[in-house]
Structure formats: structure tokens, C-alpha cells
Write a protein that holds these residues in place. Structure first.
Motif, short mmCIF file in Angstrom:
data_model
loop_
_atom_site.label_atom_id
_atom_site.label_comp_id
_atom_site.label_asym_id
_atom_site.label_seq_id
_atom_site.Cartn_x
_atom_site.Cartn_y
_atom_site.Cartn_z
N TRP A 221 34.24 81.04 55.51
CA TRP A 221 34.56 82.49 55.56
C TRP A 221 34.72 83.06 54.16
N HIS A 222 35.39 82.32 53.29
CA HIS A 222 35.62 82.81 51.93
C HIS A 222 34.31 82.88 51.16
N LYS A 223 33.44 81.88 51.34
CA LYS A 223 32.14 81.88 50.65
C LYS A 223 31.28 83.05 51.12
N ARG A 224 31.36 83.33 52.41
CA ARG A 224 30.57 84.44 52.95
C ARG A 224 31.10 85.79 52.45
N SER A 225 32.42 85.88 52.25
CA SER A 225 33.03 87.15 51.82
C SER A 225 32.90 87.38 50.32
N THR A 226 33.02 86.30 49.52
CA THR A 226 33.03 86.46 48.06
C THR A 226 31.87 85.76 47.36
N ASN A 227 31.06 85.05 48.13
CA ASN A 227 29.91 84.32 47.58
C ASN A 227 30.32 83.18 46.66
N ARG A 228 31.52 82.64 46.89
CA ARG A 228 31.95 81.45 46.12
C ARG A 228 32.90 80.62 46.97
N ILE A 229 32.95 79.34 46.68
CA ILE A 229 33.82 78.41 47.42
C ILE A 229 35.15 78.28 46.67
N PRO A 230 36.28 78.52 47.32
CA PRO A 230 37.59 78.44 46.66
C PRO A 230 38.08 76.99 46.53
N PHE A 231 37.49 76.26 45.58
CA PHE A 231 37.79 74.83 45.46
C PHE A 231 39.28 74.56 45.24
N GLN A 232 39.94 75.39 44.41
CA GLN A 232 41.36 75.15 44.12
C GLN A 232 42.21 75.33 45.38
N ASN A 233 41.95 76.39 46.12
CA ASN A 233 42.71 76.62 47.36
C ASN A 233 42.45 75.52 48.38
N ILE A 234 41.20 75.09 48.49
CA ILE A 234 40.86 74.02 49.45
C ILE A 234 41.58 72.73 49.09
N PHE A 235 41.64 72.42 47.79
CA PHE A 235 42.32 71.21 47.34
C PHE A 235 43.82 71.28 47.67
N ILE A 236 44.46 72.42 47.36
CA ILE A 236 45.90 72.57 47.63
C ILE A 236 46.18 72.46 49.12
N LEU A 237 45.38 73.16 49.92
CA LEU A 237 45.59 73.14 51.37
C LEU A 237 45.37 71.73 51.94
N SER A 238 44.35 71.05 51.45
CA SER A 238 44.04 69.71 51.96
C SER A 238 45.14 68.72 51.64
N VAL A 239 45.61 68.74 50.39
CA VAL A 239 46.68 67.83 49.98
C VAL A 239 47.96 68.13 50.75
N LEU A 240 48.29 69.41 50.87
CA LEU A 240 49.51 69.80 51.57
C LEU A 240 49.49 69.34 53.03
N CYS A 241 48.39 69.61 53.70
CA CYS A 241 48.28 69.23 55.12
C CYS A 241 48.29 67.71 55.30
N LEU A 242 47.55 67.00 54.45
CA LEU A 242 47.46 65.54 54.57
C LEU A 242 48.81 64.87 54.31
N VAL A 243 49.46 65.27 53.21
CA VAL A 243 50.75 64.66 52.85
C VAL A 243 51.80 64.96 53.91
N THR A 244 51.84 66.22 54.36
CA THR A 244 52.84 66.59 55.37
C THR A 244 52.61 65.84 56.68
N ALA A 245 51.36 65.76 57.12
CA ALA A 245 51.05 65.08 58.38
C ALA A 245 51.40 63.60 58.31
N LEU A 246 51.07 62.95 57.18
CA LEU A 246 51.35 61.51 57.04
C LEU A 246 52.85 61.24 56.88
N ALA A 247 53.57 62.20 56.30
CA ALA A 247 55.00 61.98 56.06
C ALA A 247 55.86 62.35 57.26
N THR A 248 55.30 63.05 58.24
CA THR A 248 56.10 63.58 59.35
C THR A 248 56.86 62.50 60.11
N HIS A 249 56.17 61.49 60.60
CA HIS A 249 56.84 60.47 61.41
C HIS A 249 57.80 59.58 60.60
#
Length: 425
Positions: A221-249
Motif C-alpha cells: 500500500w505504501h509503495k503504491r501511494s508513494t512509489n517507494r518501500i518504507p524499509f525502516q518502518n517495515i524493519f521496526i514493525l517486523s522486529v517489534l511484532c516478532l520479539v513481542t510474539a516470542l516473548a509473550t508466553h
């Protein structure tokens, strides 16, 4: 010169402090009083006698705080912070375990809770860093360092575990927003909470897959709207989701107390055994129902001082500490609880006004730290008692029984009043 300094003290804040402390002692006296145990209000065998001693020592602390040079608190803020971290870490070796938490040092019959004083030390160190001329919390490296100052003691407190005190440390996020922290962090905090809940409800694997799908859709969606891939945002979101999910239990099983797990089990409907569900509901309902009954039975004007039947019957657990507000509700009614809420509101509003007029950034930031910590304690405690939020063990400032809490809140407040007075002196 002494006369000029005394004139510089904000006596409105001092008066509000004294009124709250006085009301708190009266509530503790009413909670623990019986016809058989009153020999003197200074009887150290009773909670009200000990609290009177704690109040007297608070005045000694106030005199000491006001006597020191205001620059002392900024210059030694890092030393205070390191000392607080050492005390928190030492609990795992030398701490006394009570109700499943190693949160106290026991010296004979005296117990000290270092997490209360760690709030003051963290607020000072946090203010020192944020107010530094080279610090800009709008820049990611500086923001990360500021958050790290809060995270270190918060993690140590989480491991005790003491979830109530942990929440107070996150109140300093309000200060960061006041100083210009990007609002995107609120979204990240909200996302972490959603991922945590999802991992409990649906499992770690499904949650990670779901996060991956949503992040992928976001990047398209972001690439289609701005014609660029938000690599920094994707990295932050991916790390946050992965770490939180693995740490939950691991956090759920090893950090949260059983009653916290039970509450989550009920809320998310993770428990399937009807008998266990019924037992958990009874346990949670008792405290809540007794607190609600005590407050509502007070009516508009209350039953009168020392006339609270539920208070006298000791129906409410921990009434002299976390549930002290129920005594006000039963004996003084809606009028009494309204007065207490107004006193807290006036103190918080006064401190905000003082913070805004500070000439130094350190004093302003610290002032907002004081407001944030007091507000979170006040809001969570009263919200818990009147069933607006889940039960969390957290004291009501200046009211709940205990020397550590009263002294820590006193130190927290009067360091700021010293900084404010110094700016006018």
C-alpha cells in the motif's frame, strides 16, 4: 536570605501535601482502630502509630531536601540512579519474599521497598538526560537512550515481579511527548499490546503469520501511494511484532503472578474448565464487591468517622494499603471522596503550572515526571477500587500505609518544590 527562601517555597503545594497526608492518616486510623487497641496515636504496635512516625520522619526529610543546594539533585542524579539499580538488583539475593514477590529488604522488623525510591532516582536521571543541551528526543538514538533509562529499572521490577510499580515507570512516556517525542511511538506501544494479546489467544505461530501478512500489505500500500518501500518502518514493525510474539508466553508463564494470569484467562476466555472459571470469578469478585459495597454504603455524606461497619468488620483485604480509599467512601461518603479527588486534582494542576514556569529544562522535565508518577498512582488506585480497571497492587499517594511509599512521594514532590523555589530565590 532565609526569609527570602521561605517566601519562594510554593506554599499552596505544601498545604495540599499536608492536607492529603492528614486525610491519609485519619483514614488509616479509622481502618485499624478498635476500642481495645487505642492507647495512644503514637502506639508503634498499631498501623496508625507507625504511620504517625513515618509522617514525622517525612518532615525531617523535607527539611533535609530544602536545605541542600538545588544543583545537588541534578549533579548527583546519575549516582542516585546507579545506586537505585544496585538496590533493585540486590533484591534477588537479599530480598524478602512477600506474596510471591521479592520487593522488600528486611532489616529486623523494618521493611524497605526500593522500587518506590527507584521512581525518584529514575525521574532525576531521566530529567538530567532529556534536559541535556545535546539531547533531542525527536531523534531516534536520543529517544532510545531516554527510554533505556526507564527500561532498566522497569525490567528489574518486572522480574521481582511487581507489575503495579512497573506501570508507574511507563508514565514517564507522557513526559517524552511533552518534550517532542514522535506520536508514532504510541502506535508501536498499542501494536505491542495487540500482538501480546493475540499471541495468548491464538498462539505465537498464527500471530507471527498474521503480522507478516499485515506488514506485507502495508508495504504494498505504501509503495503504491508513494512509489517507494518504507524499509525502516517495515524493519521496526517486523522486529517489534516478532520479539513481542516470542516473548509473550515466557513473560506470561514466568513473570506475571498467578492472579494476573487468572485475570487474563478470564478476559480472553483461555480457561475451559468450568470449575476453575467459577473459582477465579469468586476470588476476583470478592475484593471488587466488598470495595464497591463499602463505598456505595457511605451514600452522600457517609456513616461518620469510625462508624464504617464494613471497615470495622475487616471485610476488605489490604484496606489500610491499596484499598484505603474505601474507608473514605464508607465513612465520609461521596462528599469525602470528592474532596480527596479535588485535592489531588488541585495538587496535580498546581504542579503542572509550576513546571511550565521553570527557567531550566531540567526542573521543567522533572516537574512533569512528578506529575506523571503521582497521576498514574492516583488514577490506577482509585480506578481499581471503584472497578473501572482490573485490580492492580498500587498505593494511593500520601494515603496508603507504609513508610517507603510516603517517603518516596515526599522526596519526589519536595525536590521539585526546592527546584522551583531556587528558580525564584
Amino acid at each position: 536570605m532565609k526569609h527570602s527562601f521561605l517566601k519562594s517555597i510554593d506554599w499552596i503545594s505544601v498545604l495540599l501535601y499536608l492536607l492529603l497526608v492528614m486525610c491519609g492518616w485519619v483514614a488509616i486510623f479509622a481502618t485499624t482502630y478498635t476500642d481495645l487497641n487505642v492507647t495512644s496515636v503514637f502506639d508503634l504496635n498499631q498501623f496508625y502509630g507507625k504511620q504517625m512516625l513515618f509522617i514525622g520522619l517525612s518532615f525531617v526529610l523535607i527539611a533535609f531536601i530544602l536545605a541542600l543546594d538545588s544543583k545537588f539533585y541534578m549533579n548527583f542524579s546519575v549516582a542516585f540512579y546507579i545506586f537505585a539499580i544496585v538496590l533493585l538488583a540486590g533484591l534477588f539475593v537479599f530480598g524478602k519474599e512477600t506474596n510471591g514477590a521479592k520487593a522488600w529488604y528486611a532489616i529486623g522488623s523494618i521493611t524497605v521497598q526500593p522500587s518506590e525510591f527507584a521512581k525518584v532516582a529514575t525521574a532525576l536521571a531521566f530529567s538530567r538526560y532529556v534536559s541535556d543541551i545535546h539531547t533531542d528526543v525527536r531523534r531516534t538514538p536520543h529517544l532510545v537512550r531516554a527510554i533505556a533509562i526507564v527500561i532498566v529499572p522497569a525490567v528489574l521490577i518486572l522480574l521481582q515481579p511487581d507489575v503495579g510499580s512497573l506501570l508507574v515507570f511507563f508514565s514517564l512516556a507522557f513526559v517524552l511527548f511533552r518534550e517532542g517525542m514522535p506520536s508514532a511511538l504510541l502506535f508501536y506501544l498499542f501494536l505491542a499490546a495487540v500482538v501480546f494479546i493475540s499471541a495468548l489467544k491464538f498462539g505465537t505461530t498464527l500471530t507471527i503469520i498474521g503480522c507478516g501478512v499485515l506488514i506485507t500489505l502495508y508495504s504494498f500500500w505504501h509503495k503504491r501511494s508513494t512509489n517507494r518501500i518504507p524499509f525502516q518502518n517495515i524493519f521496526i514493525l517486523s522486529v517489534l511484532c516478532l520479539v513481542t510474539a516470542l516473548a509473550t508466553h515466557p513473560v506470561y508463564e514466568n513473570v506475571l503472578k498467578q492472579h494476573h494470569r487468572n485475570r487474563l484467562n478470564l478476559w480472553l476466555r483461555l480457561e475451559t474448565d468450568p470449575q476453575k472459571i467459577a473459582a477465579m470469578k469468586r476470588d476476583f469478585a470478592y475484593n471488587t464487591n466488598m470495595a464497591e459495597s463499602a463505598i456505595t454504603s457511605g451514600g452522600t455524606l457517609g456513616k461518620g468517622f469510625l462508624q464504617g461497619t464494613r471497615t470495622k468488620g475487616s471485610f476488605i483485604p489490604e484496606q489500610h494499603t491499596d484499598y484505603i480509599f474505601t474507608t473514605i467512601g464508607e465513612e465520609w461518603g461521596f462528599a469525602g471522596t470528592a474532596v480527596v479527588v479535588v485535592l489531588f486534582a488541585l495538587l496535580l494542576l498546581r504542579l503542572i503550572a509550576l513546571a511550565e514556569r521553570q527557567k531550566t529544562k531540567f526542573a521543567r522535565v522533572y516537574g512533569y515526571c512528578v506529575v506523571s508518577i503521582l497521576f498514574v498512582h492516583f488514577a490506577i488506585n482509585i480506578g481499581m477500587v471503584i472497578s473501572l480497571i482490573p485490580t492492580i497492587g498500587i498505593p494511593l499517594p500520601f494515603f496508603s500505609y507504609g513508610g517507603s511509599g510516603l517517603w518516596a512521594f515526599t522526596i519526589l514532590l519536595f525536590i521539585f518544590l526546592k527546584l522551583d523555589a531556587a528558580s525564584k530565590y
